[in-house]
Enzyme design. Structure first.
Site, PDB file in Angstrom:
ATOM      1  N   VAL A  20       0.833  -1.213   0.000  1.00  0.00           N
ATOM      2  CA  VAL A  20       0.000   0.000   0.000  1.00  0.00           C
ATOM      3  C   VAL A  20       0.869   1.265   0.000  1.00  0.00           C
ATOM      4  O   VAL A  20       0.569   2.231  -0.716  1.00  0.00           O
ATOM      5  CB  VAL A  20      -0.973   0.000   1.211  1.00  0.00           C
ATOM      6  CG1 VAL A  20      -1.893   1.217   1.145  1.00  0.00           C
ATOM      7  CG2 VAL A  20      -1.808  -1.281   1.239  1.00  0.00           C
ATOM      8  N   ARG A  50      14.416   1.335  -1.628  1.00  0.00           N
ATOM      9  CA  ARG A  50      14.750   2.366  -2.628  1.00  0.00           C
ATOM     10  C   ARG A  50      14.862   1.755  -4.019  1.00  0.00           C
ATOM     11  O   ARG A  50      14.731   2.447  -5.019  1.00  0.00           O
ATOM     12  CB  ARG A  50      16.054   3.064  -2.272  1.00  0.00           C
ATOM     13  CG  ARG A  50      15.914   3.898  -1.037  1.00  0.00           C
ATOM     14  CD  ARG A  50      17.144   4.722  -0.794  1.00  0.00           C
ATOM     15  NE  ARG A  50      17.084   5.957  -1.569  1.00  0.00           N
ATOM     16  CZ  ARG A  50      17.666   7.085  -1.206  1.00  0.00           C
ATOM     17  NH1 ARG A  50      18.372   7.130  -0.100  1.00  0.00           N
ATOM     18  NH2 ARG A  50      17.564   8.150  -1.938  1.00  0.00           N
ATOM     19  N   LYS A 109      -6.418  -1.509  10.474  1.00  0.00           N
ATOM     20  CA  LYS A 109      -7.703  -1.775  11.139  1.00  0.00           C
ATOM     21  C   LYS A 109      -7.534  -2.363  12.536  1.00  0.00           C
ATOM     22  O   LYS A 109      -8.350  -2.116  13.423  1.00  0.00           O
ATOM     23  CB  LYS A 109      -8.600  -2.702  10.309  1.00  0.00           C
ATOM     24  CG  LYS A 109      -7.941  -3.950   9.802  1.00  0.00           C
ATOM     25  CD  LYS A 109      -7.403  -3.724   8.437  1.00  0.00           C
ATOM     26  CE  LYS A 109      -6.662  -4.879   7.865  1.00  0.00           C
ATOM     27  NZ  LYS A 109      -6.418  -4.725   6.460  1.00  0.00           N
ATOM     28  N   VAL A 136     -11.082  -0.085   6.369  1.00  0.00           N
ATOM     29  CA  VAL A 136     -12.177  -1.018   6.075  1.00  0.00           C
ATOM     30  C   VAL A 136     -12.521  -0.927   4.594  1.00  0.00           C
ATOM     31  O   VAL A 136     -12.744   0.161   4.065  1.00  0.00           O
ATOM     32  CB  VAL A 136     -13.438  -0.697   6.909  1.00  0.00           C
ATOM     33  CG1 VAL A 136     -14.581  -1.641   6.542  1.00  0.00           C
ATOM     34  CG2 VAL A 136     -13.139  -0.776   8.397  1.00  0.00           C
ATOM     35  N   GLY A 138     -10.823  -1.358   1.866  1.00  0.00           N
ATOM     36  CA  GLY A 138      -9.838  -0.842   0.913  1.00  0.00           C
ATOM     37  C   GLY A 138     -10.292   0.426   0.229  1.00  0.00           C
ATOM     38  O   GLY A 138     -10.460   1.462   0.866  1.00  0.00           O
ATOM     39  N   GLY A 190      -0.674  -9.497  -3.060  1.00  0.00           N
ATOM     40  CA  GLY A 190      -0.623  -8.440  -2.037  1.00  0.00           C
ATOM     41  C   GLY A 190      -1.951  -8.168  -1.360  1.00  0.00           C
ATOM     42  O   GLY A 190      -2.111  -7.153  -0.703  1.00  0.00           O
ATOM     43  N   ASP A 204      -9.152 -10.373  10.655  1.00  0.00           N
ATOM     44  CA  ASP A 204      -9.120  -9.111   9.910  1.00  0.00           C
ATOM     45  C   ASP A 204     -10.550  -8.570   9.775  1.00  0.00           C
ATOM     46  O   ASP A 204     -10.819  -7.400  10.055  1.00  0.00           O
ATOM     47  CB  ASP A 204      -8.505  -9.353   8.519  1.00  0.00           C
ATOM     48  CG  ASP A 204      -8.494  -8.119   7.652  1.00  0.00           C
ATOM     49  OD1 ASP A 204      -7.592  -7.280   7.824  1.00  0.00           O
ATOM     50  OD2 ASP A 204      -9.391  -7.969   6.805  1.00  0.00           O
ATOM     51  N   LYS A 208     -12.358  -5.081  11.334  1.00  0.00           N
ATOM     52  CA  LYS A 208     -13.063  -4.108  10.492  1.00  0.00           C
ATOM     53  C   LYS A 208     -14.507  -3.930  10.971  1.00  0.00           C
ATOM     54  O   LYS A 208     -15.045  -2.821  10.969  1.00  0.00           O
ATOM     55  CB  LYS A 208     -13.050  -4.588   9.041  1.00  0.00           C
ATOM     56  CG  LYS A 208     -11.664  -4.517   8.410  1.00  0.00           C
ATOM     57  CD  LYS A 208     -11.626  -5.276   7.102  1.00  0.00           C
ATOM     58  CE  LYS A 208     -10.313  -5.103   6.370  1.00  0.00           C
ATOM     59  NZ  LYS A 208     -10.142  -6.053   5.268  1.00  0.00           N
ATOM     60  N   GLY A 311      -5.813  -4.762  -2.108  1.00  0.00           N
ATOM     61  CA  GLY A 311      -4.892  -4.469  -3.206  1.00  0.00           C
ATOM     62  C   GLY A 311      -4.288  -3.087  -3.020  1.00  0.00           C
ATOM     63  O   GLY A 311      -4.921  -2.196  -2.441  1.00  0.00           O
TER      64      GLY A 311
END
Ligand code: NDP
Ligand code: HSE
Length: 436
Positions: A20, A50, A109, A136, A138, A190, A204, A208, A311
Site C-alpha cells: 500500500v 529504494r 484496522k 475497512v 480498501g 498483495g 481481519d 473491520k 490491493g
C-alpha cells in the site's frame, strides 16, 4: 479539532513502503499538484525499498530512513501516513506522532479496532486529525460514506463482505479452484495480511466490523468478543451442496443492535464467518477482492457500498483521499460511542455438513442430537456417487439458536461414524424489511 491548513503543502512522512505504501506514492504522484508532498519515508532495510519499482514516484529530495524518529520528530512532516500494519510498534509510534501535533492517516484496522478510542481522544486533545478510511473495505468509501453521508440516520445493522482475500478465495473455489492454490495467489497479489490466518480465520474482518460498529452503531466493542469462524474448513462439496440449496458460500461479517433494545440495552449481536448466502442476495454476487457492505438505517433503509476491498492501488486511493481531506482542512463529523457487550448467538436456519463412514442409523443419531436441543430439521441432502466409506451429506435446520446447535455439534462430533468434525454454517436470510 483544527480545520486550518498549516501551509500550502501538506508534508507527509510515510511509515512503511510495502504494497500500500508504494502504491500510495504512485497515486499521489498521479495527482500532480495536490497540495501534498512526501518528505520522508521510513522502512526497515531501506536500501532494498529504494530499489522498489514504485520508489521512482517518491520525490527525489525525500529522506529515506531506518530511524522512525527521523519521521516522528521531523519539522518537515505535518502528517504521518502509517502503512506498516500490526499493533506493535505502530501504536506507540502513532501516539508519538499525535503527541507531537502531527496528523495521522492509517490503513491499520487492528490498531483502530483495538486502540481507536484512546487514539481518537489523543488526536482530539492535540487538535489534529486521525483518519482511517483505508482500514475497512480498501478503496470503497465505507468509512467516509457512513461518517459524512449516513450520520443523519439511525443505523441498526451492518452486514457484508469486508475481507478481500476470503472473497477472492471463496469466489474462486466456487468456480472450481483449490483452497491452497488461491490462498497463494492472494498472497502473491498483495491482498493477504502478513500472516494470512488473519484473513482466513476471520480476525481481519472482525477488526473491520468493530471499526464499523463504532462509527455506525456508536458501539465500542471488544474484537475478542466477536466470534470468528475460519473459512479453512470449507471445501468443494460445500459449494456443490450450497448450489443445490440456491446458495453460495461467502465470509460474512455482521453486527446489529439488539432487536429489542429495551431488553438488551448496551448489547450488540455480531459474528464473522463463512455463511450460505442465497444467490438472490447482492452479497453472493461479489467476486474476487470485491467487498460489499450493507448498512441498514431506521429512516433511510439499506445502503450498499461495493468495490475493491484489497490491493495496493484501491487502498492507496482511500489513503490519498484522507490525506487530501487533511490538506484541504476538511471538517470531521464527531460521532459518539459507548462500550457495548457482544452476543454471538443468533436464531437462523443452519447448514450442517457431515462426512461419515456409512452404516444404518446415522440419520437417526443426528436427528436425535438435534431434537435434544430443540432444532428442527428442514431438509436432508445426499449426493449420489460417493462411496460409503467416506460419505458426505447435509442437513439443514429450521431457524435455530446457534449456541444450541453448537451443543448438538459437539455431541455429534464424538459419534464413532463421524470421519471429520462436522461443519455448521449459518444460512443468511434475505431480509426485505422496509423502513418505518
Ligand atoms: P506490506 O507488508 O506489503 O507492507 C508493510 C511495509 O511496512 C513493508 O515494507 C514492511 O517492511 C514495513 N514494516 C512493517 N513493520 C515494520 C517495522 N516494524 N519497522 C519497519 N518497517 C516495517 O503490507 P501492506 O502494504 O499490504 O499493508 C499495510 C497496511 O495496510 C496494513 O495495516 C494492512 O492491514 C493495511 N491494508 C492492506 C491492504 C492490502 O490490500 N494490502 C488493504 C487495506 C488495508 P518489510 O518489507 O521489511 O516487511
Ligand atoms: N487482507 C485484507 C483483505 C486487506 O484481504 O481484505 C484489506 O484490508
Amino acid at each position: 479539532m483544527s480545520n486550518e491548513k498549516r501551509s500550502d503543502v501538506l508534508r507527509v512522512g510515510l511509515l512503511g513502503f510495502g504494497t500500500v505504501g508504494s502504491a500510495f506514492a504512485e497515486v499521489l504522484a498521479a495527482h500532480g499538484d495536490a497540495g501534498v508532498r512526501i518528505t520522508r519515508v521510513f522502512n526497515r532495510g531501506v536500501e532494498r525499498k529504494r530499489g522498489h519499482a514504485l520508489a521512482k514516484f517518491v520525490p527525489a529530495d525525500a529522506v529515506w530512513t531506518e530511524r522512525v524518529e527521523d519521521v516522528l520528530e521531523a519539522a518537515d512532516v505535518d502528517a504521518v501516513v502509517e502503512l506498516m500494519g500490526g499493533l506493535d510498534p505502530a501504536e506507540n509510534w502513532l501516539r508519538a506522532a499525535l503527541s507531537a501535533g502531527k496528523h495521522v492517516v492509517t490503513a491499520n484496522k487492528q490498531l483502530i479496532a483495538y486502540r481507536g478510542a484512546e487514539l481518537f481522544a489523543l488526536a482530539e486533545s492535540k487538535g489534529v486529525h486521525l483518519l482511517y478510511g483505508a482500514a475497512v473495505a480498501g478503496g470503497v468509501p465505507v468509512i467516509p460514506g457512513i461518517a459524512q453521508g449516513l450520520s443523519g440516520d439511525v443505523i441498526t445493522r451492518i452486514s457484508g463482505i469486508v475481507n478481500g482475500t476470503c472473497n477472492f478465495i471463496l469466489s474462486s473455489m466456487e468456480s472450481g479452484a483449490a483452497y491452497g492454490e488461491v490462498l497463494k495467489q492472494a498472497q502473491a497479489a498483495g491482498y493477504a495480511e502478513a500472516d494470512p490466518s488473519a484473513d482466513v480465520d476471520g480476525f481481519d474482518a472482525r477488526a473491520k466490523l468493530c471499526v464499523l460498529a463504532r462509527l455506525a452503531l456508536h458501539a465500542e466493542i471488544d474484537p475478542e468478543q466477536v466470534p470468528a469462524q475460519t473459512i479453512a474448513t470449507i471445501s468443494a462439496m460445500d459449494f456443490a451442496y450450497a448450489k443445490e440449496l440456491g446458495c453460495t458460500v461467502r465470509q460474512v461479517a455482521r453486527v446489529e443492535l439488539a432487536a429489542r433494545a429495551e431488553l438488551m440495552d448496551g448489547v450488540v449481536s455480531a459474528s464473522v464467518g463463512p455463511m450460505l448466502v442465497p444467490k438472490t442476495s447482492p452479497i453472493a454476487w461479489s467476486h474476487g477482492t470485491q467487498n460489499m457492505v450493507v448498512t441498514s438505517g431506521r429512516f433511510g433503509g439499506d445502503v450498499v457500498f461495493s468495490g475493491h476491498g484489497a490491493g495496493g492501488h484501491p487502498t492507496a486511493v482511500a489513503v490519498m483521499s484522507d490525506v487530501r481531506a487533511i490538506a484541504e482542512g476538511s471538517v470531521q463529523v464527531r460521532l459518539p460511542a459507548k462500550k457495548m457487550a457482544v452476543v454471538g448467538d443468533v436464531v437462523a436456519p443452519h447448514y450442517l455438513r457431515f462426512v461419515v463412514a456409512d452404516r444404518p442409523g446415522i440419520v437417526a443419531a443426528i436427528a436425535g442430537a438435534l431434537a435434544k436441543v430443540g432444532a428442527n430439521i428442514d431438509s436432508i441432502l445426499q449426493h449420489r456417487g460417493f462411496g460409503g466409506d467416506r460419505l458426505p451429506f447435509v442437513v439443514t435446520t429450521e431457524p435455530s439458536l446457534s449456541s444450541k446447535l453448537e451443543e448438538a455439534m459437539a455431541e455429534m462430533a464424538a459419534f464413532d461414524f463421524m470421519l471429520e468434525p462436522p461443519l455448521c454454517l449459518q444460512i443468511l436470510v434475505v431480509d426485505d424489511r422496509d423502513t418505518d
